[in-house]
Design a protein around this motif. Structure first.
Motif, PDB file in Angstrom:
ATOM      1  N   VAL A  19      -7.791   1.963   0.718  1.00 38.19           N
ATOM      2  CA  VAL A  19      -7.026   1.041  -0.120  1.00 38.19           C
ATOM      3  C   VAL A  19      -5.617   0.901   0.426  1.00 38.19           C
ATOM      4  O   VAL A  19      -5.060  -0.196   0.489  1.00 38.19           O
ATOM      5  CB  VAL A  19      -7.006   1.525  -1.581  1.00 38.19           C
ATOM      6  N   ASP A  20      -5.048   2.021   0.854  1.00 37.79           N
ATOM      7  CA  ASP A  20      -3.680   1.972   1.347  1.00 37.79           C
ATOM      8  C   ASP A  20      -3.569   1.157   2.629  1.00 37.79           C
ATOM      9  O   ASP A  20      -2.554   0.487   2.853  1.00 37.79           O
ATOM     10  CB  ASP A  20      -3.149   3.389   1.569  1.00 37.79           C
ATOM     11  N   LEU A  22      -5.348  -1.466   3.382  1.00 40.58           N
ATOM     12  CA  LEU A  22      -5.340  -2.861   2.946  1.00 40.58           C
ATOM     13  C   LEU A  22      -3.992  -3.223   2.337  1.00 40.58           C
ATOM     14  O   LEU A  22      -3.435  -4.293   2.590  1.00 40.58           O
ATOM     15  CB  LEU A  22      -6.478  -3.062   1.933  1.00 40.58           C
ATOM     16  N   TYR A  23      -3.471  -2.294   1.562  1.00 32.76           N
ATOM     17  CA  TYR A  23      -2.166  -2.502   0.935  1.00 32.76           C
ATOM     18  C   TYR A  23      -1.104  -2.718   2.008  1.00 32.76           C
ATOM     19  O   TYR A  23      -0.273  -3.630   1.904  1.00 32.76           O
ATOM     20  CB  TYR A  23      -1.840  -1.279   0.080  1.00 32.76           C
ATOM     21  N   LEU A  26      -1.250  -6.147   3.286  1.00 28.67           N
ATOM     22  CA  LEU A  26      -0.661  -7.100   2.349  1.00 28.67           C
ATOM     23  C   LEU A  26       0.864  -7.024   2.371  1.00 28.67           C
ATOM     24  O   LEU A  26       1.547  -8.053   2.346  1.00 28.67           O
ATOM     25  CB  LEU A  26      -1.177  -6.823   0.933  1.00 28.67           C
ATOM     26  N   GLY A  85     -10.691  -7.184   0.875  1.00 29.13           N
ATOM     27  CA  GLY A  85     -10.648  -6.622  -0.470  1.00 29.13           C
ATOM     28  C   GLY A  85     -12.013  -6.557  -1.117  1.00 29.13           C
ATOM     29  O   GLY A  85     -12.378  -5.556  -1.744  1.00 29.13           O
TER      30      GLY A  85
ATOM     31  N   THR C 376      -6.553  -9.328  -4.753  1.00 32.90           N
ATOM     32  CA  THR C 376      -7.375  -8.570  -3.812  1.00 32.90           C
ATOM     33  C   THR C 376      -8.121  -7.478  -4.573  1.00 32.90           C
ATOM     34  O   THR C 376      -7.509  -6.560  -5.104  1.00 32.90           O
ATOM     35  CB  THR C 376      -6.490  -7.928  -2.738  1.00 32.90           C
ATOM     36  N   TYR C 449       2.751   0.953  -7.796  1.00 35.17           N
ATOM     37  CA  TYR C 449       1.836   1.476  -6.796  1.00 35.17           C
ATOM     38  C   TYR C 449       1.720   2.992  -6.895  1.00 35.17           C
ATOM     39  O   TYR C 449       0.689   3.575  -6.582  1.00 35.17           O
ATOM     40  CB  TYR C 449       2.240   1.050  -5.375  1.00 35.17           C
TER      41      TYR C 449
END
Ligand code: HEA
Ligand code: HEA
Ligand code: CUA
Ligand SMILES: [Cu+2]
Lengths: 314, 212, 550, 93
Positions: A19-20, A22-23, A26, A85, C376, C449
Motif C-alpha cells: 500500500v505504501d 502505491l501511496y 500517488l 489500486g 484508489t 495517513y
C-alpha cells in the motif's frame, strides 16, 4: 509508535509495504503536478504582469493539440492509479484458504474477539502470531462499526445483521492500534484497543495462559442439542430437515429456484429466518430462532456446523 | 401583445412565458421522478434481497381493487386531458366541468385506497409493533408492507395535493382568468396529474401483480 | 458594449437598493438582486455559526483527552458544523448569492424566469435553517452530517427528525433555485446571446443546476425515509426486517457525491471570470471549460460508491465506482490547465480577486489530487474515515470553494453595492487566509495517513503535535475570515464609489451602472460580441496556430 | 392547431389502449412466466407510461427540449437503480 520515519505509520503487515508503495507513487504524481502548476502560475504572474506587458495581452490561439495532451496525460496516469489500486485491493480482499479464525463482535463501544479454534476470548485486544494469516469474521450487535488497524493498512465495516470479513498477515512483532473507524455514537473515540503481534512461541504461551477455554464448535455442539436442532437435523439424515454435515461452502439448491453458496451469512439467515431461503425438497418446517440466540451463540452454532464438514472430510 | 394582463413584466411575449412555464413544470416533474426514484431503487434492492417475502407480501394485496383503481386513475387522466383541451379553446365551462370530473375520479381512487388501508389495519398487516397476521409468516413480508405503505402513501399524498390544485383551477376558471391565449396553469397542473398517474402505472404491477 | 458609453452615476441615481425602503420592501421583494442580498446575509450568518463550531472543535482537539467538552457535545459539534457548512452555507453560497445576482444580468434578462419562486426558495431556506437551528438549540444532533443508519434511525437519542426536516425543506430551496436557473438560461437569454456567448460562470451555474434538479430529490426522499423509520420504529433500512443499512449509504451518496460538485462547479465558474478579467484576455479553451462543467455534472452521478469502499459493498461495484471516479479527474484537469494557459502572455494585474483565484487553483489541485488517493481502492481502505479524508475535503471546500466565493465576492462587490473595498486590507486578509488554511489542513493529511480516525474526540498522544499545528492554523484562519467581514461592512458607508466598471472588465454586468437598476437594463440588450472580447495585440504567438475551433 | 374533434378521438383511443394494457398486465400476472414475469410487467408499464407521456402530456408536437428533459429524468433514474443494484448483484461473486 513509528520508530524510523516521523509522522508515518508502522508497516506491520505483508500488505502495508505494498500500500505504501502505491501511496508513494500517488504522492509523487501529486508533487509533480502541484509543483508544475504552482511554478507555471508563479512564472506567468511575474513574467506577464501588467506593468511589464502594458494594458493589452498578446493574442494566443487555442490549440487542440494542447487540449488533447492535457487530457490524455492525466487520463493515462489516473488509469494507472486505478489499475494498481484495484489489483492490490483484490489481493487484499481475497480471503486465504488456511488461516487463524477469529470471531469479532462489535457493540457500542467495545470489541469482543474470540479465537474460534481455541476458544480464547479477548476484550478490545487481539493477540496474533507473527507470520500467520489471520481471518476475522465480524458482526455488530447494534450500529455500524469499522475494524481498523492502521499498521496493517486494513479496515472493514462491521454491520448489524450480516457478517463481513477481513484478513491480514502480521509481519512485525509489536503492539499496534485498533480503532473503530465508523462513527457509532458517543464513545466512538473510545472504541479502541490494541493488536499484539507475538512470535509463534509467545503466542502459544499466551493461548495456554488464558486458562481452559472451550472451543467454539464444542460450545456450538452443546447448543445444537439444547435448542433441539438435532431433533430435525440428526446425524442419520433421514430426518425432517436436511443433513448439515459438509454443508459449509457448498452450493444449495433452493425451492424458489435460486442456487446459493452456504457461507456464514447463509447459515446465519437459515437459523434466524429459515423461510427466507427454503431448501429444495423440504417443507418450510423450521422455526425461527430470532430473539432466542445471541450473536455470540450464532457464531458458536456456525462454528459447529463448519466443524461438521471438516470432521466429514477427515 | 404585451398589454395582455397575463404577461409578467420580465418576459418578452406570451410564447416565451408559456415555454418557460412548460419547461419549469417538466423540470419539476423530473425532480418528482427522482424523488419517487429513491424509493423505487430501494424497492428493487429489497426485493432482490427478500424474494420470498415480497412475493408472499404481494398475495396480501387485493388485485381487484388495485385494478379498479388503475382504471379510475387512467380515467381521471382522460378527463384532465379534456380540461386542458378546453383551456386551449378558451372554454371556461369546459375547463371546470372536466376538472370536476377529474376531482371526482381522484376522490374515488382515494376512497378505495382508504378501504384497502382499513383492511390492512384490520388484518394486522401494518408494520411495527402491531404487525401480527394470521397465516404463514415469511421473513420480508413486513418489509414489503413498509414499501406498500410508503409508496402508496406518498402517491396518495401527491393526489391530495393535486386535488387541491384542481380546486384552485376551478376557482380561477370561474373567475374567467383563462383565455384562448393563456391557460398555462391548467396545462401545468395537467402535467402534474398525469405524472401522478404514471407513478401509479408503475406501482400497480410492482405491488399488486409481481409473483402474486 | 463599450464601458465608456455608460453615463457617470450621480449621487441620487435610483437603483435596486434605494427604489424602496423598509423591511417589507426586502422581505417581499421579487428582485433577483435583492434576493441575492438576502441570501448573502443569511449564509454569512450560518457560516459564522458553522465556523464557531469549528473553533470549538479545534480548541478541543488541541489536547488528546479532549478537555474542553464532553464526547457527546463534541459529536454534536462536528455534526452541526458539517450540516451547516454544507447544506446551509456552501451549497447555497455561490449559486444563491452570486448566481442569483449575476445570471440574469449576464444573459441580458430583467430577472429570473420565476421571480416569486425565487423568493419562495429563500423562504424555504430560512424555514429549513430555522428548524436546524432549533434542533441545535434544543439539544443538538449527533449523527454526523451523513446520518448513517441504523445509528440515526434507532440508536441516536438526539434531535434527528427536526434536523432532517430542516435539511428536507432546504433541499427544496435548492431544487427550486436550480430549476429557476435552468429555465432562465434556456428561455431568457437576450437576442444574440447564443450558448457559446454565455460567460463561463453561467455555464457553471447551468451545470450546477442540473445536479440540483436531479440529485436533491433523492436526498429529500432518503431523509424522509430516515425520518419515517425513526418516527415509527419500522423501516426499510432495518436489517431485522430484511432491509439493509448499506442501502441508506447508496441513496445518501447518490445525492451527496454530486453535491460536492454543486459546491465546486460554481466556484470554478467564478475562477474563469476572475482569471480572464485580471489577465485581460479571453479564457483559453472556452468550449473545453464549458463542456467540462457539463461532463463533471453528469459523470458526478456515476461515482457515489467511492464513499463505500469498505462498507461491505461488493468489490466489483467498488471497482466500477473507482474507475468512474478517476474519469472525473480529466475534466477537472482540463479546467486547471486552461486557466493556467490563460495567463500565458496575458496582462496580469494583482488585485485581490485574482489572488483568490491563484489560491483556488493551487489548493483545488492539491485537494483534487488527494481525492485521487481516496479513489484508489487499496489506499482508501487505509485512509477511509481518517483525517486524510477530512483534509481532502477541506482543501477543496475551504481552500477551493470558499476561495472562489470570496474571490467572486470581491470582484462583484462594487457591482452589488457600488462601493470599493480597501484593497490593501483585502490583500492582507487573502494572504492570512492562505497561510492559516494550509497550516490548519496540511497536517491533517499526515495525521490521516498515520491512521488518526475522524470524528474522534479523544485520541492517542502520538497525534498531538500535528493536531496542535492544525489548531494554531485554525485560529489564524478565523482571523483571516473576520477581516473581510469588517472591511466589507465598512465599505458600504466609507468605500469609494466604484463606477460602472472599476476593473475595466468585459461582460454585460459591467455595462450597466453600479448598483444596477431594478430591471437591470434601461434598453433592450442585443448581444453581438463574443464573451471576454478583450482587445489583444494582434500577432498570433502560440507556437502552432491551429485553425480556430473555439 | 389541432382540430378539436381529432384531439378528442386521439385522447379516447389512448385511453382505451391504456385500459387494454391494464387488462393485459393483470391477465398475464396470473400466468407464471418464470424469469419473464418481471420484464413483461415492466415492459407493459413502460408502454403505458410512454403513451401518457407522449399523448396526454403532449410531448408530441412540443419543443424538443422537453423530450430531452423527460428522457434525462428517466435516464438518471436508471443510473440510480442500476448502479445501486450492481452492488447487490455482485455481492456473492
Ligand atoms: C467540493 C467538494 C469536493 C470535490 C470537488 C471533491 C472532488 C473529488 N473527490 Fe471528494 N470528498 C468531499 C468533497 C469533495 N470531493 C467530501 C466532503 C468528502 C467526505 C464526505 C464524508 O465522508 O464526510 C469527500 C470524500 C471523497 C472520497 C471518499 C473517501 C472516503 O470516505 O474514504 C473519495 C473517494 O474516492 C473522493 C474522491 C474525490 C475525487 C476523485 C474528486 C475529483 O473530482 C477531483 C478531481 C480534481 C483533480 C484530479 C485535480 C485537478 C487535476 C489536475 C491538476 C491534473 C492532474 C491530474 C492527474 C494527474 C490525474 N472524495
Ligand atoms: C463548507 C464546508 C466546511 C467548511 C467551510 C469548514 C471549515 C472548517 N472546518 Fe470543517 N468540516 C466540514 C465542512 C466544512 N468545514 C464537514 C462536512 C465535516 C465533516 C463533519 C462530519 O464528520 O460529520 C467537517 C469536519 C471538520 C473537522 C473534523 C472533525 C472530526 O472528524 O472529528 C475539523 C477538525 O479540525 C474541521 C475543522 C474546520 C475548520 C478549522 C474550518 C475553518 O475553515 C473554519 C474557519 C471559520 C471560522 C473560524 C469562523 C470565523 C469566525 C470567528 C473566528 C468568530 C469567532 C467565533 C467564536 C464565537 C468562537 N472540520
Ligand atoms: Cu464503533 Cu465507532
Ligand atoms: Cu464523492
Amino acid at each position: 509508535m513509528s520508530d524510523n520515519i516521523p509522522f508515518f505509520p508502522d508497516q506491520a503487515s505483508a500488505a502495508a509495504s505494498k500500500v505504501d508503495a502505491l501511496y508513494a507513487f500517488l504522492v509523487a504524481v501529486t508533487i509533480v503536478f502541484s509543483v508544475l502548476i504552482f511554478a507555471l502560475i508563479f512564472y506567468f504572474a511575474v513574467r506577464y504582469r501588467r506593468s511589464r506587458m502594458g494594458e493589452r495581452a498578446k493574442t494566443v490561439k487555442s490549440s487542440l493539440k494542447l487540449e488533447i495532451a492535457w487530457s490524455v496525460v492525466p487520463l493515462v496516469l489516473s488509469l494507472t492509479m486505478f489499475a494498481w489500486g484495484a489489483d492490490l485491493y483484490f489481493e487484499m480482499r481475497k480471503l486465504p484458504r488456511e488461516a487463524l479464525d477469529i470471531s469479532v463482535i462489535g457493540k457500542q463501544w467495545m470489541w469482543n474477539l474470540t479465537h474460534i479454534e481455541e476458544g480464547n476470548k479477548e476484550l478490545n485486544a487481539l493477540h496474533v502470531p507473527l507470520g500467520r494469516k489471520v481471518r476475522l469474521t465480524m458482526i455488530s450487535e447494534d450500529v455500524i462499526h469499522s475494524f481498523y488497524i492502521p499498521a496493517f493498512r486494513v479496515k472493514a465495516d462491521v454491520l448489524p445483521g450480516r457478517y463481513t470479513q477481513l484478513w491480514f498477515e502480521p509481519s512485525k512483532a509489536g503492539e499496534y492500534h485498533l480503532f473503530c473507524a465508523e462513527y457509532c455514537g458517543t464513545k466512538h473515540s473510545e472504541m479502541i484497543g490494541k493488536v499484539v503481534v507475538m512470535t509463534p512461541v509467545d503466542y502459544e504461551r499466551w493461548l495456554s495462559g488464558g486458562g481452559t477455554n472451550e472451543p467454539l464448535d464444542v460450545a456450538g455442539e452443546r447448543l445444537f442439542e439444547q435448542l433441539g436442532c438435532a431433533s430435525c437435523h440428526g446425524a442419520e439424515g433421514n430426518q425432517r430437515g436436511p443433513r448439515l454435515a459438509g454443508l459449509f461452502e457448498k452450493k444449495v439448491q433452493l425451492a424458489d429456484g435460486r442456487v446459493v453458496v452456504a457461507d456464514e451469512n447463509y447459515l446465519r439467515q437459515s437459523i434466524l429466518q429459515p423461510k427466507a431461503a427454503v431448501v429444495a425438497g423440504f417443507e418450510p418446517l423450521m422455526p425461527t430462532y430470532e430473539g432466542q440466540v445471541s450473536e455470540e451463540q450464532i457464531v458458536q452454532l456456525i462454528s459447529y456446523l463448519k466443524s461438521l464438514g471438516e470432521k466429514e472430510a477427515n | 401583445m404585451s398589454e395582455h394582463g397575463s404577461l409578467a413584466h420580465h418576459f418578452e411575449d406570451l410564447e416565451q412565458q408559456r415555454q418557460s412555464a412548460d419547461l419549469g413544470m417538466w423540470l419539476f416533474l423530473i425532480t418528482e421522478i427522482m424523488f419517487f426514484g429513491g424509493v423505487f431503487a430501494a424497492y428493487a434492492v429489497c426485493r432482490w434481497m427478500n424474494p420470498a417475502g415480497f412475493s408472499a407480501g404481494t398475495q396480501h394485496l387485493d388485485v381487484t381493487l388495485g385494478t379498479i383503481n388503475t382504471a379510475v386513475l387512467i380515467g381521471s387522466s382522460l378527463t384532465m386531458v379534456w380540461a386542458v383541451q378546453a383551456g386551449h379553446e378558451g372554454d371556461a365551462k369546459g375547463i371546470s366541468r372536466n376538472l370536476m370530473l377529474t376531482i371526482l375520479l381522484g376522490g374515488v381512487f382515494l376512497v378505495i385506497k382508504g378501504f384497502e388501508y382499513r383492511h390492512k389495519f384490520h388484518d394486522g398487516l401494518v408494520p411495527g409493533p402491531l404487525f401480527h397476521f394470521e397465516g404463514e409468516h415469511v421473513a420480508g413480508i413486513e418489509l414489503f408492507m413498509c414499501f406498500y405503505f410508503i409508496m402508496t402513501g406518498l402517491h396518495a399524498f401527491h393526489m391530495i395535493i393535486g386535488i387541491g390544485l384542481l380546486m384552485w383551477l376551478i376557482v380561477l376558471a370561474r373567475r374567467g382568468r383563462f383565455t384562448k391565449e393563456y391557460s398555462n396553469p391548467v396545462e401545468g397542473v395537467g402535467l402534474y396529474w398525469h405524472f401522478v398517474d404514471i407513478v401509479w402505472i408503475f406501482l400497480f404491477p410492482m405491488l399488486y401483480l409481481l409473483e402474486h | 458594449m463599450g464601458a465608456t458609453t455608460v453615463p457617470l452615476i450621480e449621487r441620487t441615481r435610483e437603483h435596486y437598493l434605494n427604489v424602496r425602503y423598509g423591511i417589507k420592501s426586502w422581505l417581499l421583494t421579487v428582485d433577483h438582486k435583492r434576493i441575492a442580498i438576502l441570501y448573502l446575509i443569511s449564509i454569512t450568518f450560518f457560516f459564522f455559526i458553522g465556523g464557531a463550531a469549528a473553533v470549538v472543535i479545534r480548541l478541543d482537539l488541541a489536547t488528546p483527552q479532549g478537555d474542553l467538552v464532553e464526547s457527546e457535545t463534541y459529536n454534536k459539534l462536528f455534526t452541526i458544523h458539517g450540516i451547516i457548512m454544507i447544506f446551509f452555507f456552501l451549497v447555497p453560497s455561490i449559486p444563491a448569492v452570486l448566481g442569483n445576482f449575476l445570471v440574469p444580468i449576464m444573459i441580458g434578462a430583467k430577472d429570473l424566469a420565476f421571480p416569486k419562486l425565487n423568493l419562495l426558495s429563500w423562504y424555504l431556506y430560512v424555514i429549513g435553517g430555522s428548524f436546524t437551528l432549533w434542533a441545535m438549540i434544543a439539544g443538538g444532533v449527533d449523527t454526523g452530517w451523513t446520518f448513517y443508519a441504523p445509528y440515526s434511525t434507532t440508536y441516536a437519542n438526539s434531535h434527528v427528525i427536526l434536523t432532517a426536516l430542516g435539511i428536507f425543506v432546504t433541499g427544496f430551496s435548492s431544487i427550486l433555485t436550480g430549476l429557476n436557473f435552468m429555465v432562465t438560461v434556456h428561455k431568457m437569454r437576450a437576442p444574440g446571446m447564443t450558448w457559446f456567448k454565455l460567460p463561463l460562470f453561467v455555464w457553471s451555474q447551468y451545470a450546477t443546476s442540473i445536479i440540483m434538479v436531479l440529485g436533491t430529490p433523492v436526498l429529500a426522499i432518503t431523509i424522509l425515509l430516515i425520518g419515517i423509520e425513526r418516527l415509527l420504529g419500522v423501516g426499510i433500512f432495518d436489517p431485522a426486517l430484511g432491509g439493509d443499512p448499506v442501502l441508506f449509504q447508496h441513496l445518501f451518496w447518490f445525492y451527496s457525491h454530486p453535491a460536492v460538485y454543486i459546491m465546486i462547479l460554481p466556484a470554478m465558474g467564478v475562477i474563469s471570470e476572475l482569471i480572464s478579467a485580471f489577465a485581460r484576455r479571453a479564457v483559453f479553451g472556452y468550449r473545453f471549460i464549458a463542456f467540462s462543467s457539463l461532463a463533471i455534472a453528469i459523470l458526478g452521478f456515476l461515482v457515489w460508491g467511492h464513499h463505500m469502499f469498505v462498507s461491505s459493498q461488493s468489490p466489483y461495484a467498488g471497482m466500477v465506482f473507482s474507475l468512474l471516479s478517476f474519469l472525473i479527474a480529466v475534466p477537472s484537469a482540463i479546467k486547471v490547465f486552461n486557466w493556467t494557459a490563460t495567463l500565458y502572455k496575458a496582462s496580469i494585474s494583482y488585485q485581490t480577486p485574482i489572488l483568490y483565484a491563484f489560491g483556488f487553483i493551487g489548493l483545488f489541485t492539491i485537494g483534487g489530487l488527494t481525492g485521487l488517493f481516496l479513489a484508489t481502492l487499496a489506499v482508501d481502505v487505509h485512509v477511509h474515515d481518517t483525517y486524510f479524508v477530512v483534509a481532502h475535503f477541506h482543501y477543496i471546500m475551504v481552500g477551493g470553494a470558499i476561495m472562489g466565493f470570496l474571490g467572486g465576492l470581491h470582484y462583484w462587490w462594487p457591482k452589488m453595492f457600488g462601493k470599493l473595498y480597501p484593497e490593501l486590507w483585502a490583500r492582507i486578509s487573502a494572504a492570512i487566509i492562505f497561510i492559516g488554511f494550509n497550516l490548519t489542513f496540511f497536517p491533517q493529511f499526515l495525521l490521516g495517513y498515520m491512521g488518526m480516525p475522524r470524528r474522534y474526540h479523544i485520541y492517542d498522544p502520538e497525534f498531538q503535535v500535528l493536531h496542535v499545528l492544525s489548531s494554531a492554523g485554525a485560529s489564524i484562519l478565523g482571523i483571516g475570515y473576520l477581516i473581510p467581514m469588517v472591511y466589507f461592512i465598512w465599505s458600504l458607508r466609507y468605500g469609494k464609489d466604484a463606477g460602472p466598471n472599476p476593473w475595466q472588465a468585459k461582460g454585460l454586468e459591467w455595462t450597466i451602472p453600479s448598483p444596477p437598476t431594478t430591471f437591470n437594463f434601461e434598453e433592450p440588450v442585443v448581444v453581438v460580441e463574443d464573451p471576454y472580447a478583450y482587445p489583444t495585440d494582434d500577432e498570433p504567438t502560440w507556437p502552432q496556430p491551429e485553425e480556430a475551433h473555439v | 392547431m389541432h382540430d378539436h374533434q381529432a384531439a378528442r378521438t386521439i385522447s379516447i383511443r389512448v385511453f382505451l389502449a391504456l385500459m387494454v394494457l391494464t387488462a393485459v398486465t393483470v391477465g398475464v400476472s396470473f400466468v407464471n412466466l418464470g424469469a419473464f414475469n418481471l420484464p413483461v410487467a415492466l415492459l407493459i408499464a413502460c408502454t403505458k407510461a410512454s403513451l401518457v407521456l407522449v399523448y396526454f402530456m403532449h410531448l408530441k408536437g412540443n419543443f424538443k427540449l422537453l423530450w430531452v428533459a423527460a428522457a434525462s429524468g428517466f435516464l438518471f433514474l436508471l443510473v440510480l437503480i442500476s448502479l445501486t443494484l450492481s452492488d447487490y448483484f455482485t455481492r456473492d461473486w
